[in-house]
Design a protein around this motif. Structure first.
Motif, mmCIF file in Angstrom:
data_model
loop_
_atom_site.group_PDB
_atom_site.id
_atom_site.type_symbol
_atom_site.label_atom_id
_atom_site.label_comp_id
_atom_site.label_asym_id
_atom_site.label_seq_id
_atom_site.Cartn_x
_atom_site.Cartn_y
_atom_site.Cartn_z
ATOM 1 N N SER A 33 41.548 8.994 12.657
ATOM 2 C CA SER A 33 42.869 8.750 12.085
ATOM 3 C C SER A 33 43.951 9.008 13.114
ATOM 4 O O SER A 33 43.728 9.659 14.137
ATOM 5 C CB SER A 33 43.087 9.636 10.853
ATOM 6 O OG SER A 33 42.941 11.003 11.192
ATOM 7 N N GLN A 36 50.753 6.369 11.316
ATOM 8 C CA GLN A 36 50.829 4.958 10.941
ATOM 9 C C GLN A 36 51.232 4.053 12.108
ATOM 10 O O GLN A 36 50.629 2.999 12.318
ATOM 11 C CB GLN A 36 51.825 4.786 9.794
ATOM 12 C CG GLN A 36 52.026 3.348 9.330
ATOM 13 C CD GLN A 36 50.787 2.772 8.683
ATOM 14 O OE1 GLN A 36 50.280 3.310 7.712
ATOM 15 N NE2 GLN A 36 50.285 1.660 9.207
ATOM 16 N N ASP A 37 52.217 4.474 12.884
ATOM 17 C CA ASP A 37 52.700 3.602 13.950
ATOM 18 C C ASP A 37 51.751 3.534 15.146
ATOM 19 O O ASP A 37 51.987 2.772 16.087
ATOM 20 C CB ASP A 37 54.090 4.030 14.424
ATOM 21 C CG ASP A 37 54.131 5.487 14.877
ATOM 22 O OD1 ASP A 37 53.070 6.157 14.852
ATOM 23 O OD2 ASP A 37 55.212 5.961 15.257
ATOM 24 N N VAL A 39 48.259 3.120 14.632
ATOM 25 C CA VAL A 39 46.969 2.580 14.182
ATOM 26 C C VAL A 39 46.560 1.357 14.994
ATOM 27 O O VAL A 39 45.403 1.230 15.418
ATOM 28 C CB VAL A 39 47.023 2.245 12.678
ATOM 29 C CG1 VAL A 39 45.768 1.481 12.255
ATOM 30 C CG2 VAL A 39 47.152 3.512 11.848
ATOM 31 N N LYS A 137 39.569 -0.731 9.265
ATOM 32 C CA LYS A 137 40.975 -0.341 9.266
ATOM 33 C C LYS A 137 41.496 -0.216 7.844
ATOM 34 O O LYS A 137 41.309 -1.097 7.010
ATOM 35 C CB LYS A 137 41.795 -1.384 10.040
ATOM 36 C CG LYS A 137 43.282 -1.067 10.105
ATOM 37 C CD LYS A 137 44.045 -2.167 10.830
ATOM 38 C CE LYS A 137 45.543 -1.866 10.850
ATOM 39 N NZ LYS A 137 46.314 -2.957 11.499
ATOM 40 N N ASP A 138 42.153 0.918 7.555
ATOM 41 C CA ASP A 138 42.755 1.179 6.237
ATOM 42 C C ASP A 138 41.723 1.086 5.115
ATOM 43 O O ASP A 138 42.030 0.596 4.019
ATOM 44 C CB ASP A 138 43.908 0.202 5.968
ATOM 45 C CG ASP A 138 45.042 0.344 6.965
ATOM 46 O OD1 ASP A 138 45.262 1.470 7.450
ATOM 47 O OD2 ASP A 138 45.708 -0.669 7.265
ATOM 48 N N ARG A 141 42.554 2.186 1.576
ATOM 49 C CA ARG A 141 43.354 1.332 0.693
ATOM 50 C C ARG A 141 42.510 0.311 -0.042
ATOM 51 O O ARG A 141 43.012 -0.373 -0.940
ATOM 52 C CB ARG A 141 44.427 0.607 1.507
ATOM 53 C CG ARG A 141 45.381 1.535 2.254
ATOM 54 C CD ARG A 141 46.421 0.746 3.028
ATOM 55 N NE ARG A 141 47.282 1.619 3.833
ATOM 56 C CZ ARG A 141 48.236 1.181 4.627
ATOM 57 N NH1 ARG A 141 48.473 -0.124 4.723
ATOM 58 N NH2 ARG A 141 48.964 2.043 5.332
ATOM 59 N N ALA A 179 45.438 5.680 8.626
ATOM 60 C CA ALA A 179 46.764 6.175 8.976
ATOM 61 C C ALA A 179 46.981 7.506 8.272
ATOM 62 O O ALA A 179 46.833 7.602 7.048
ATOM 63 C CB ALA A 179 47.831 5.172 8.561
ATOM 64 N N GLU A 181 49.259 11.503 8.876
ATOM 65 C CA GLU A 181 50.121 12.335 9.711
ATOM 66 C C GLU A 181 49.392 13.557 10.251
ATOM 67 O O GLU A 181 49.862 14.227 11.157
ATOM 68 C CB GLU A 181 51.359 12.765 8.926
ATOM 69 C CG GLU A 181 52.289 11.612 8.592
ATOM 70 C CD GLU A 181 52.708 10.819 9.824
ATOM 71 O OE1 GLU A 181 53.088 11.447 10.836
ATOM 72 O OE2 GLU A 181 52.649 9.581 9.779
#
Length: 370
Positions: A33, A36-37, A39, A137-138, A141, A179, A181
């Motif tokens: 991980s 977000q910016d 990835v 990726k992701d 989600r 993604a 933090e």
């Protein structure tokens, strides 16, 4: 132990490359991980990318370091089971007579309504197979059913499409790229999450060695620093993988020969016990995590040129094995509430506490053997 040249190569690897290497040695899978910016840059670092422009393919962790092909599976809330399954496949040329059809699958199997007969491809045709490295990726989600299908892929090492069933290659690595933090925030559905061997959170400030090298157009042999982790590369040239399949097999064999002193085993069990009893941990610690803790510590030993587990290796393994597994309890469910604690006091204690803080707290409390 590993030969000196391999040992030097390993010590020049980045943290991302080490996470992949350890997973390949253990024949397990990992979660990676980053914020977000970062990835997209992380995906490019891990995956061989062909841009729409005329740039050559970027050297990547999968292709340049380990000589493996890879695919990126882009996931979102609309991803279907068929889309996910077909996205795992890459073209693989077959030589005449080299293709062996898979055995028939019983109709009671998972996703059972699939054909039971397969045809041999004609000479010169290309067949599809699962890529060596799958970067999902992701994946967090994606619908729950898709994540369960990913778990079934990891468990059975095969995937069904509408027309065939495909087996995973010998060297197979599945990497959800999420993604988050912090490393403790990155996780997929519960059972799949617990199946993943280790987790690594990449700080964008640590850079992307292979991507930066590609954007610089390669590093000339005469100007490359001998102490740099960036390997010399000529743009467009075909380079051998830094770590071959034989190297990985050798390291895996060495990891199986690693021994652990009884005091170190006791230290390991104390870490597990303290994690299970920590007031901030919800749902406890699974047996699979305990197995992976021991396995990762043994895989780390050959990389440090030793044939035994040390307390330091166990501490390092704990930071990677439990990062994505620890869930922080809700204040109202914290165990001291049963004995009259005030909710506001418990909220104050748990404020800002994540998996990273829990792991460090336990490692400070548990006394390592001398």
């Amino acid at each position: 132990m590993a030969d000196e040249s391999l040992f030097e190569t390993i010590h020049d690897l980045s943290d991302l490359e080490l996470a992949v290497l350890l997973s390949l040695i253990a024949r397990e899978h990992c979660l990676i991980s980053t914020p977000q910016d970062g990835v997209d840059d992380l995906i490019e670092e891990l995956q061989l990318v062909q841009t729409e422009s005329s740039k050559p393919p970027f050297p990547s962790v999968a292709s340049k370091t380990f000589g493996l092909n890879s695919v990126v599976v882009h996931c979102d809330s609309s991803t279907t089971l068929d889309t996910f399954a077909s996205s795992l496949l890459v073209a693989h040329p077959q030589t005449p007579g080299s293709f062996t059809p898979l055995p028939n699958i019983r109709s009671e199997s998972y996703f059972s309504a699939r054909p039971r007969h397969y045809q041999l491809p004609s000479a010169g045709d290309s067949s599809l197979r699962i890529a060596n490295v799958v970067l999902a990726k992701d994946l967090d989600r994606a619908p729950h059913a898709v994540q369960i299908q990913a778990l079934e892929l990891l468990r059975t090492r095969r995937i069904f499409t509408r027309t065939a069933v495909h087996a995973a290659p010998k060297q197979f690595l599945f990497v959800p790229v999420l993604a988050a933090e912090s490393g403790g925030e990155a996780r997929v559905t519960r059972h799949l999450n617990d199946f993943l061997f280790l987790a690594h959170w990449h700080d964008p400030e640590d850079g992307y060695v292979n991507l930066e090298e590609a954007e610089d157009g390669g590093v000339d042999d005469e100007t490359a620093s001998t102490g740099s982790v960036v390997k010399a590369r000529v743009p467009g040239a075909v380079t051998e993988a830094l770590i071959s399949e034989n190297d990985i097999s050798h390291l895996a064999k060495l990891s199986q020969q690693v021994v652990a002193d009884v005091d170190v085993i006791r230290y390991q069990m104390n870490i597990v016990s303290f994690l299970r009893m920590h007031r901030a941990v919800a749902d406890g610690i699974s047996p699979a995590a305990t197995k992976h803790l021991e396995q990762l510590a043994r895989c780390l030993a050959p990389l440090h040129n030793v044939d035994y587990v040390t307390p330091a290796l166990l501490s390092l393994a704990a930071r990677k094995v439990y990062l994505h597994r620890i869930r922080i309890t809700a204040p109202e469910k914290e165990r001291s509430m049963q004995w009259g604690s005030k909710l506001r006091a418990v909220e104050a204690v748990l404020e800002g506490v994540g998996p990273e803080e829990v792991i460090e707290d336990v490692l400070e409390m548990v006394t390592a053997p001398l």
